[in-house]
Scaffold this motif. Structure first.
Motif, short mmCIF file in Angstrom:
data_model
loop_
_atom_site.label_atom_id
_atom_site.label_comp_id
_atom_site.label_asym_id
_atom_site.label_seq_id
_atom_site.Cartn_x
_atom_site.Cartn_y
_atom_site.Cartn_z
N ASP A 85 0.83 -1.21 0.00
CA ASP A 85 0.00 0.00 0.00
C ASP A 85 0.86 1.25 0.00
O ASP A 85 1.97 1.26 0.53
CB ASP A 85 -0.91 0.01 1.23
N ASN A 86 0.32 2.32 -0.57
CA ASN A 86 0.97 3.63 -0.56
C ASN A 86 2.42 3.54 -1.02
O ASN A 86 3.34 3.95 -0.30
CB ASN A 86 0.87 4.27 0.83
N THR A 88 5.93 4.19 -2.59
CA THR A 88 6.76 5.37 -2.81
C THR A 88 7.42 5.28 -4.17
O THR A 88 7.40 4.22 -4.83
CB THR A 88 7.85 5.48 -1.73
N ASP A 91 9.87 2.49 -4.01
CA ASP A 91 9.22 1.18 -4.15
C ASP A 91 8.95 0.89 -5.63
O ASP A 91 9.23 -0.21 -6.12
CB ASP A 91 7.89 1.13 -3.39
#
Length: 174
Positions: A85-86, A88, A91
């Motif tokens: 999730d979320n 960056t 990532d």
């Protein structure tokens, strides 16, 4: 629910180049092909087969996760799996860099590649029932399953074996 698995590649040890490795099942049919993962465009991604063993899938998944971690992807502490999730920019960059190590699911389990996917999925659910697993398909049909009220009395190891046997039976060519 069932899950897809992730991948790795081997090295010949002499000059650092990546080489393909091929594991052969007792039937003489290759069980998992793991090509070079040098490309980041996904063109050389390893292909998981229906008959790939759980041990091999785990090895391949851990190798992919190690690549992600090495390239700065955030990982869940204690689990060693990537945060989902979320994401960056770091990532995303790690996912792009390691794409060549992320294996493809068996083509039989891909709706886009298997025109009989929904019929095969129905057979898969029936096989799970026939082997003592009370499962219910999730909606939309063909996207997964969950346990019904009867659940399953089998051990986790036995459930994994039943699941693989039923996938091969329902989605395999034989």
């Amino acid at each position: 629910m069932t899950a897809a698995v992730l991948s790795a590649c081997g090295s010949d040890g002499s000059d650092g180049r990546q080489v393909a490795s091929l594991s052969t099942a007792t039937s003489g049919v290759p069980s998992t092909s793991v090509p070079s993962a040098s490309a980041t465009d996904g063109s050389s991604r390893p292909q998981i087969r229906l008959d790939t063993s759980a041990k091999e899938k785990d090895r391949l998944r851990k190798s992919y996760y190690a690549c992600l971690a090495e390239h700065g992807h955030r990982m869940y502490p204690g689990r060693g799996s990537p945060v989902q999730d979320n994401l960056t920019s770091q990532d995303e960059a790690a996912k792009k860099e390691c794409l060549g190590k992320k294996p493809l699911r068996p083509p039989q389990l891909d709706r886009e590649k298997n025109p009989q996917y929904l019929d095969d999925y129905h057979s898969y659910i029936e096989c799970l029932h026939d082997n003592g697993m009370d499962v219910r398909p999730t909606k939309p049909f063909g996207t997964g399953w969950t346990y019904g009220p009867g659940g399953s009395s089998q051990s986790e190891d036995q459930k994994m074996k039943i699941d693989q046997k039923c996938k091969i039976s329902a989605f395999g060519d034989g």
